[in-house]
Design a protein around this motif. Structure first.
Motif, PDB file in Angstrom:
ATOM      1  N   PRO A  86       0.814  -1.224   0.000  1.00 16.26           N
ATOM      2  CA  PRO A  86       0.000   0.000   0.000  1.00 16.26           C
ATOM      3  C   PRO A  86       0.851   1.281   0.000  1.00 16.26           C
ATOM      4  N   GLU A  87       1.983   1.263   0.698  1.00 22.75           N
ATOM      5  CA  GLU A  87       2.865   2.430   0.675  1.00 22.75           C
ATOM      6  C   GLU A  87       3.417   2.682  -0.718  1.00 22.75           C
ATOM      7  N   SER A  88       3.722   1.611  -1.455  1.00 27.88           N
ATOM      8  CA  SER A  88       4.225   1.798  -2.829  1.00 27.88           C
ATOM      9  C   SER A  88       3.140   2.391  -3.719  1.00 27.88           C
ATOM     10  N   ARG A  89       1.885   1.975  -3.506  1.00 26.99           N
ATOM     11  CA  ARG A  89       0.779   2.591  -4.272  1.00 26.99           C
ATOM     12  C   ARG A  89       0.637   4.062  -3.897  1.00 26.99           C
ATOM     13  N   GLN A  90       0.798   4.370  -2.616  1.00 27.04           N
ATOM     14  CA  GLN A  90       0.682   5.758  -2.167  1.00 27.04           C
ATOM     15  C   GLN A  90       1.748   6.630  -2.829  1.00 27.04           C
ATOM     16  N   ARG A  91       2.938   6.084  -3.008  1.00 21.62           N
ATOM     17  CA  ARG A  91       4.003   6.834  -3.697  1.00 21.62           C
ATOM     18  C   ARG A  91       3.636   7.082  -5.156  1.00 21.62           C
ATOM     19  N   HIS A  92       2.719   6.277  -5.697  1.00 22.31           N
ATOM     20  CA  HIS A  92       2.256   6.433  -7.084  1.00 22.31           C
ATOM     21  C   HIS A  92       0.807   6.930  -7.115  1.00 22.31           C
ATOM     22  N   HIS A  93       0.430   7.738  -6.136  1.00 19.99           N
ATOM     23  CA  HIS A  93      -0.958   8.207  -6.000  1.00 19.99           C
ATOM     24  C   HIS A  93      -1.469   8.924  -7.239  1.00 19.99           C
ATOM     25  N   ASP A  94      -0.573   9.511  -8.023  1.00 21.85           N
ATOM     26  CA  ASP A  94      -1.004  10.228  -9.217  1.00 21.85           C
ATOM     27  C   ASP A  94      -1.353   9.293 -10.378  1.00 21.85           C
ATOM     28  N   THR A  95      -0.947   8.030 -10.292  1.00 19.83           N
ATOM     29  CA  THR A  95      -1.242   7.085 -11.376  1.00 19.83           C
ATOM     30  C   THR A  95      -2.055   5.876 -10.925  1.00 19.83           C
ATOM     31  N   ALA A  96      -2.126   5.628  -9.623  1.00 23.53           N
ATOM     32  CA  ALA A  96      -2.929   4.507  -9.111  1.00 23.53           C
ATOM     33  C   ALA A  96      -4.394   4.942  -9.085  1.00 23.53           C
ATOM     34  N   ILE A  97      -5.228   4.275  -9.862  1.00 21.90           N
ATOM     35  CA  ILE A  97      -6.643   4.624  -9.961  1.00 21.90           C
ATOM     36  C   ILE A  97      -7.456   3.920  -8.884  1.00 21.90           C
ATOM     37  N   ALA A  98      -7.184   2.630  -8.679  1.00 19.67           N
ATOM     38  CA  ALA A  98      -7.957   1.841  -7.719  1.00 19.67           C
ATOM     39  C   ALA A  98      -7.141   0.641  -7.269  1.00 19.67           C
ATOM     40  N   ALA A  99      -7.504   0.112  -6.108  1.00 18.06           N
ATOM     41  CA  ALA A  99      -6.845  -1.081  -5.592  1.00 18.06           C
ATOM     42  C   ALA A  99      -7.867  -1.909  -4.827  1.00 18.06           C
ATOM     43  N   LEU A 100      -7.702  -3.214  -4.894  1.00 21.76           N
ATOM     44  CA  LEU A 100      -8.589  -4.147  -4.211  1.00 21.76           C
ATOM     45  C   LEU A 100      -7.740  -5.251  -3.606  1.00 21.76           C
ATOM     46  N   SER A 101      -8.015  -5.596  -2.361  1.00 28.36           N
ATOM     47  CA  SER A 101      -7.329  -6.700  -1.707  1.00 28.36           C
ATOM     48  C   SER A 101      -8.387  -7.667  -1.189  1.00 28.36           C
ATOM     49  N   VAL A 102      -8.250  -8.925  -1.567  1.00 31.72           N
ATOM     50  CA  VAL A 102      -9.206  -9.955  -1.165  1.00 31.72           C
ATOM     51  C   VAL A 102      -8.471 -11.019  -0.349  1.00 31.72           C
ATOM     52  N   PRO A 103      -8.696 -11.050   0.968  1.00 30.78           N
ATOM     53  CA  PRO A 103      -8.062 -12.084   1.790  1.00 30.78           C
ATOM     54  C   PRO A 103      -8.602 -13.466   1.403  1.00 30.78           C
ATOM     55  N   LEU A 104      -7.696 -14.421   1.221  1.00 28.85           N
ATOM     56  CA  LEU A 104      -8.101 -15.782   0.872  1.00 28.85           C
ATOM     57  C   LEU A 104      -8.090 -16.699   2.081  1.00 28.85           C
ATOM     58  N   ASP A 105      -7.106 -16.511   2.933  1.00 24.92           N
ATOM     59  CA  ASP A 105      -6.997 -17.282   4.171  1.00 24.92           C
ATOM     60  C   ASP A 105      -6.153 -16.454   5.133  1.00 24.92           C
ATOM     61  N   HIS A 106      -5.557 -17.085   6.154  1.00 23.09           N
ATOM     62  CA  HIS A 106      -4.789 -16.337   7.150  1.00 23.09           C
ATOM     63  C   HIS A 106      -3.437 -15.844   6.642  1.00 23.09           C
ATOM     64  N   THR A 107      -2.996 -16.380   5.504  1.00 20.75           N
ATOM     65  CA  THR A 107      -1.660 -16.016   5.026  1.00 20.75           C
ATOM     66  C   THR A 107      -1.601 -15.571   3.575  1.00 20.75           C
ATOM     67  N   ALA A 108      -2.736 -15.442   2.903  1.00 26.80           N
ATOM     68  CA  ALA A 108      -2.675 -15.080   1.485  1.00 26.80           C
ATOM     69  C   ALA A 108      -3.838 -14.169   1.100  1.00 26.80           C
ATOM     70  N   ALA A 109      -3.545 -13.292   0.154  1.00 25.10           N
ATOM     71  CA  ALA A 109      -4.565 -12.408  -0.407  1.00 25.10           C
ATOM     72  C   ALA A 109      -4.308 -12.283  -1.902  1.00 25.10           C
ATOM     73  N   VAL A 110      -5.360 -12.015  -2.643  1.00 26.68           N
ATOM     74  CA  VAL A 110      -5.242 -11.654  -4.056  1.00 26.68           C
ATOM     75  C   VAL A 110      -5.485 -10.164  -4.126  1.00 26.68           C
ATOM     76  N   GLU A 111      -4.603  -9.469  -4.843  1.00 27.80           N
ATOM     77  CA  GLU A 111      -4.747  -8.029  -4.967  1.00 27.80           C
ATOM     78  C   GLU A 111      -4.797  -7.631  -6.431  1.00 27.80           C
ATOM     79  N   VAL A 112      -5.521  -6.554  -6.685  1.00 30.80           N
ATOM     80  CA  VAL A 112      -5.631  -5.982  -8.022  1.00 30.80           C
ATOM     81  C   VAL A 112      -5.394  -4.485  -7.886  1.00 30.80           C
ATOM     82  N   THR A 113      -4.519  -3.955  -8.711  1.00 34.18           N
ATOM     83  CA  THR A 113      -4.269  -2.525  -8.761  1.00 34.18           C
ATOM     84  C   THR A 113      -4.497  -2.067 -10.189  1.00 34.18           C
TER      85      THR A 113
END
Length: 160
Positions: A70-97
């Motif tokens: 998320p901090e890396s997306r914040q550094r690109h705030h002028d080009t990051a349009i949207a982000a989604l994080s979907v937790p799958l279990d206790h140790t994994a998530a799928v993310e889309v930016t």
């Protein structure tokens, strides 16, 4: 639209028909157009304008990725349009930016993510776009703003 006749080996035609069935294309022309677009996306000029859909799986606890990404997306705030994080279990998530910018800047950002330990299955889909500035009048209030127009294909190199 142009009509093109091609000669194709039986086994390649069978593979095309299987792709057509899997993809839901209603005919071979649709399937071939899709495959050609995907193949040509790899030839996108680095300076071309695009919207990139970056998807990946990650372990948020690995190397503190839950904070770092998320901090890396914040550094690109002028080009990051949207982000989604979907937790799958206790140790994994799928993310889309979703990002906008040049092909070079979007792919550089995606590749920097994919190189992180704990990020798996990274993929980037690039959509060619063109920015248009339009003037609008809403009641008595006039203003200009940008619209992103999706393009059928990547613009020819050197064309504006």
């Amino acid at each position: 639209m142009q009509r093109v006749t091609i000669t194709i080996e039986d086994n390649l035609l069978a593979a095309l028909d299987a792709f057509m069935a899997r993809s839901g294309a209603s005919n071979r022309s649709e399937a071939l157009r899709d495959l050609v677009r995907r193949g040509l996306a790899e030839d996108a000029p680095e300076e071309a304008e695009c919207v990139g859909v970056i998807s990946y799986a990650l372990d948020p606890s690995q190397r503190d990725l839950g904070r770092a990404v998320p901090e890396s997306r914040q550094r690109h705030h002028d080009t990051a349009i949207a982000a989604l994080s979907v937790p799958l279990d206790h140790t994994a998530a799928v993310e889309v930016t979703v990002m906008r910018g040049t092909v070079a800047s979007v792919t550089a950002y995606a590749n920097s993510l994919f190189l992180q330990r704990g990020v798996l299955h990274g993929q980037t889909a690039l959509v060619p776009v063109r920015t248009e500035v339009e003037f609008h009048l809403h009641g008595s209030r006039a203003h200009t703003h940008e619209h992103l127009r999706v393009q059928e294909r990547w613009a020819d190199r050197g064309a504006s």
